[in-house]
Design an enzyme around this catalytic site. Structure first.
Site, PDB file in Angstrom:
ATOM      1  N   GLY A 129       0.764  -1.244   0.000  1.00 29.34           N
ATOM      2  CA  GLY A 129       0.000   0.000   0.000  1.00 29.34           C
ATOM      3  C   GLY A 129       0.788   1.282   0.000  1.00 29.34           C
ATOM      4  O   GLY A 129       0.197   2.362  -0.064  1.00 29.34           O
TER       5      GLY A 129
ATOM      6  N   GLY B  83       3.648  -3.689  -3.782  1.00 26.93           N
ATOM      7  CA  GLY B  83       3.462  -3.928  -5.214  1.00 26.93           C
ATOM      8  C   GLY B  83       3.864  -2.669  -5.958  1.00 26.93           C
ATOM      9  O   GLY B  83       4.945  -2.567  -6.544  1.00 26.93           O
ATOM     10  N   ARG B  84       2.976  -1.659  -5.856  1.00 29.92           N
ATOM     11  CA  ARG B  84       3.184  -0.384  -6.553  1.00 29.92           C
ATOM     12  C   ARG B  84       4.559   0.222  -6.292  1.00 29.92           C
ATOM     13  O   ARG B  84       5.220   0.690  -7.220  1.00 29.92           O
ATOM     14  CB  ARG B  84       2.099   0.594  -6.079  1.00 29.92           C
ATOM     15  CG  ARG B  84       2.061   1.904  -6.826  1.00 29.92           C
ATOM     16  CD  ARG B  84       1.117   2.895  -6.124  1.00 29.92           C
ATOM     17  NE  ARG B  84      -0.119   2.285  -5.696  1.00 29.92           N
ATOM     18  CZ  ARG B  84      -1.244   2.262  -6.404  1.00 29.92           C
ATOM     19  NH1 ARG B  84      -1.292   2.849  -7.580  1.00 29.92           N
ATOM     20  NH2 ARG B  84      -2.321   1.663  -5.929  1.00 29.92           N
TER      21      ARG B  84
ATOM     22  N   ARG C 161      -6.596   3.108 -14.866  1.00 27.12           N
ATOM     23  CA  ARG C 161      -6.598   3.813 -13.575  1.00 27.12           C
ATOM     24  C   ARG C 161      -7.283   5.182 -13.629  1.00 27.12           C
ATOM     25  O   ARG C 161      -8.012   5.528 -12.704  1.00 27.12           O
ATOM     26  CB  ARG C 161      -5.171   3.936 -13.016  1.00 27.12           C
ATOM     27  CG  ARG C 161      -4.560   2.587 -12.649  1.00 27.12           C
ATOM     28  CD  ARG C 161      -3.250   2.707 -11.875  1.00 27.12           C
ATOM     29  NE  ARG C 161      -3.454   3.328 -10.589  1.00 27.12           N
ATOM     30  CZ  ARG C 161      -3.093   4.571 -10.269  1.00 27.12           C
ATOM     31  NH1 ARG C 161      -2.463   5.330 -11.158  1.00 27.12           N
ATOM     32  NH2 ARG C 161      -3.343   5.047  -9.083  1.00 27.12           N
TER      33      ARG C 161
ATOM     34  N   TYR D 129     -10.191   5.326 -10.979  1.00 26.65           N
ATOM     35  CA  TYR D 129      -9.911   6.062  -9.738  1.00 26.65           C
ATOM     36  C   TYR D 129      -9.747   7.562  -9.957  1.00 26.65           C
ATOM     37  O   TYR D 129      -9.410   8.274  -9.013  1.00 26.65           O
ATOM     38  CB  TYR D 129      -8.611   5.558  -9.082  1.00 26.65           C
ATOM     39  CG  TYR D 129      -8.425   4.067  -9.012  1.00 26.65           C
ATOM     40  CD1 TYR D 129      -9.330   3.270  -8.307  1.00 26.65           C
ATOM     41  CD2 TYR D 129      -7.342   3.455  -9.620  1.00 26.65           C
ATOM     42  CE1 TYR D 129      -9.150   1.895  -8.235  1.00 26.65           C
ATOM     43  CE2 TYR D 129      -7.151   2.079  -9.544  1.00 26.65           C
ATOM     44  CZ  TYR D 129      -8.062   1.306  -8.855  1.00 26.65           C
ATOM     45  OH  TYR D 129      -7.878  -0.043  -8.784  1.00 26.65           O
TER      46      TYR D 129
ATOM     47  N   CYS E 256     -14.157   3.464 -27.883  1.00 25.25           N
ATOM     48  CA  CYS E 256     -15.464   4.073 -28.162  1.00 25.25           C
ATOM     49  C   CYS E 256     -16.138   4.413 -26.848  1.00 25.25           C
ATOM     50  O   CYS E 256     -17.104   3.762 -26.437  1.00 25.25           O
ATOM     51  CB  CYS E 256     -16.316   3.125 -28.974  1.00 25.25           C
ATOM     52  SG  CYS E 256     -15.530   2.719 -30.514  1.00 25.25           S
TER      53      CYS E 256
HETATM   54  C1  LIG Z   1      -2.996  -4.931  -3.407  1.00 30.09           C
HETATM   55  C2  LIG Z   1      -2.365  -5.593  -2.258  1.00 30.09           C
HETATM   56  C3  LIG Z   1      -1.011  -5.399  -1.987  1.00 30.09           C
HETATM   57  C4  LIG Z   1      -0.146  -4.463  -2.786  1.00 30.09           C
HETATM   58  O1  LIG Z   1      -0.594  -3.165  -2.724  1.00 30.09           O
HETATM   59  P1  LIG Z   1       0.319  -1.979  -3.328  1.00 30.09           P
HETATM   60  O2  LIG Z   1      -0.517  -0.774  -3.095  1.00 30.09           O
HETATM   61  O3  LIG Z   1       0.496  -2.272  -4.766  1.00 30.09           O
HETATM   62  O4  LIG Z   1       1.582  -1.979  -2.577  1.00 30.09           O
HETATM   63  C5  LIG Z   1      -0.449  -6.090  -0.948  1.00 30.09           C
HETATM   64  N1  LIG Z   1      -1.172  -6.943  -0.192  1.00 30.09           N
HETATM   65  C6  LIG Z   1      -2.485  -7.155  -0.417  1.00 30.09           C
HETATM   66  C7  LIG Z   1      -3.217  -8.106   0.428  1.00 30.09           C
HETATM   67  C8  LIG Z   1      -3.124  -6.486  -1.446  1.00 30.09           C
HETATM   68  O5  LIG Z   1      -4.422  -6.692  -1.661  1.00 30.09           O
END
Ligand SMILES: *Cc1c(COP(=O)(O)O)cnc(C)c1O
Length: 427
Positions: free
Chosen positions: A245, A286-287, A324, A328, A355
């Site tokens: 996150g 992730g991000r 995105r 969002y 479209c």
């Molecule tokens: C989406 C998610 C992540 C990764 O979130 P990022 O914002 O991309 O870092 C990690 N753990 C869980 C359980 C998630 O659902």
């Protein structure tokens, strides 16, 4: 800061430089040449950047820190993250299959999901993933019938600490009112712990909480960590996973905490709350690993001037490779990779080819003057939740993905073809 400023270099992948033609080089490759060679739209990932971010995550947390594969998954990405010592977090049987196909060993895979199917649970138990992250009482009922007391299945329990992270409502997950996990406040988390501990085929290894995505404020994590600690400490478990996150900067002028700062803040909060040093503190970014590692290259095909209203600049991708903005309302910068350092005095609406009037990539994009049909335009920070959320809307084929490093570009996901689209047709 004046809106006509050039793109801030800090939004580009780590190895980015400007070459003698004024073009953007990433990983020693001229991206204008990459567009010629591989076509557009094209995702270009800086492999060095990916390695650096994986290493940073591995240092910031304990062994077991995972790359959240939903942000961007391919076999090349999974094996790169695993080679840097990260586990891979998957949220479906499909993601698990890709990670396994990349050669990631099952004991380095963490399996998530709020509604895992029976087949997915059987798959995860059979290959013996590192942890299954338990998300609901229905899942406990399902898994109880599948596990074997002779070979207990390791699980984490996902809880909601009741923190409202300051982010978009659809990507907030830590609050009470959520489809994910067990509420700490209501007592259902404790009830789930007791049930799992009574099951001989289950080894409860730890607790997991993910409070949301694109969270800018590191203090939200520290606050969640404090609440989690109070629940966690009396249980005497081995691992506490704080999820992913961490937010990243998408726009000129934005600043985000680093993975290192995030790790230090979370660890500090847990230590202050009395979590013993022997506990493994893990996370699942992730991000923060992949977003800024990539740019998307598009080619301009049509420009529509509406005097006194605005100018529409249409490129050869759109909501199918970057949903995105439409999902969002996310903002992006746009720039011309053939003149990276140019000021961007013109304001245009950068749109895709779908479209759908909502198919907007950047509603008010600052671009260099004189953008013409045939020029390239690029968006930085598109490495997360772009390709992984890509669709075939309008039967538009998905872009190719290249990894660049030391002057070499390798195709890791080829461009989709019309035959790929036809592959599912039965009649
Ligand atoms: C989406 C998610 C992540 C990764 O979130 P990022 O914002 O991309 O870092 C990690 N753990 C869980 C359980 C998630 O659902």
């Amino acid at each position: 800061m004046p809106v006509s400023d050039p793109l801030e270099f800090s939004l580009l992948p780590l190895t980015s430089t400007v070459n003698e033609h004024g073009h953007l080089d990433i990983g020693g490759c001229d991206v204008v040449a990459l567009a010629e060679q591989f076509g557009t739209p094209l995702f270009v990932y800086d492999e060095h950047h990916l390695h650096m971010k994986c290493q940073e995550a591995a240092r910031a947390f304990d062994d077991g820190v995972a790359f959240a594969s939903k942000s961007f998954l391919s076999r090349a990405m999974a094996s790169l993250a695993a080679s840097e010592g990260l586990c891979i977090d998957v949220a479906s049987g499909g993601e698990m299959a890709v990670a396994l196909a990349a050669g990631v060993s099952a004991d380095r895979i963490v399996f998530h999901g709020n509604n895992k199917s029976l087949d997915e649970l059987v798959y995860a138990i059979t290959v013996k993933v590192r942890h299954i992250v338990i998300d609901s009482f229905d899942e406990i009922d399902r898994i109880e019938r599948l596990v074997d007391a002779a070979q207990p299945t390791s699980v984490l329990l996902r809880v909601t600490p009741g923190v409202e992270a300051h982010t978009h409502e659809f990507i907030r997950t830590g609050q009470e009112d959520s489809k994910f996990g067990f509420s700490v406040a209501s007592g259902s988390a404790l009830q789930a712990v007791e049930r799992l501990r009574s099951m001989p085929g289950i080894h409860l290894a730890g607790i997991h909480a993910h409070i949301g995505s694109q969270v800018f404020d590191v203090s939200s994590f520290a606050e969640a960590a404090g609440i989690l600690a109070a629940f966690f400490i009396p249980l005497g478990l081995d691992e506490l996973c704080v999820g992913g996150g961490l937010g990243v900067a998408y726009l000129n002028g934005e600043r985000a905490a680093t993975i290192t700062e995030w790790g230090a803040s979370v660890r500090g909060a847990l230590r202050d709350a009395g979590v013993p040093d022997t506990v493994k503190v893990t996370a699942e970014p992730g991000r923060a690993i992949v977003a800024a590692a990539a740019i998307t290259l598009y080619r301009v095909g049509t420009i529509k001037y509406l005097p006194g209203i605005r100018t529409y600049v249409a490129v050869d991708g759109g909501m199918s490779d970057n949903p995105r903005p439409i999902l969002y309302g996310s903002g992006y910068e746009a720039f011309d990779p053939a003149r990276v350092l140019a000021p961007r005095p013109d304001c245009v609406r950068l749109v895709g080819k779908h479209c759908e009037s909502g198919d907007v990539i950047v509603p008010d994009a600052q671009v260099p003057d004189g953008i013409a049909v045939g020029d390239l335009l690029a968006t930085p920070v598109t490495g997360a939740y772009g390709y992984s959320m890509a669709s075939n809307y309008n039967r538009v084929t998905r872009p190719a993905v290249v990894f660049v490093r030391d002057g070499q570009a390798r195709l890791v996901l080829r461009r989709e073809t019309d035959e790929d689209l036809m592959a599912l047709e039965v009649e």
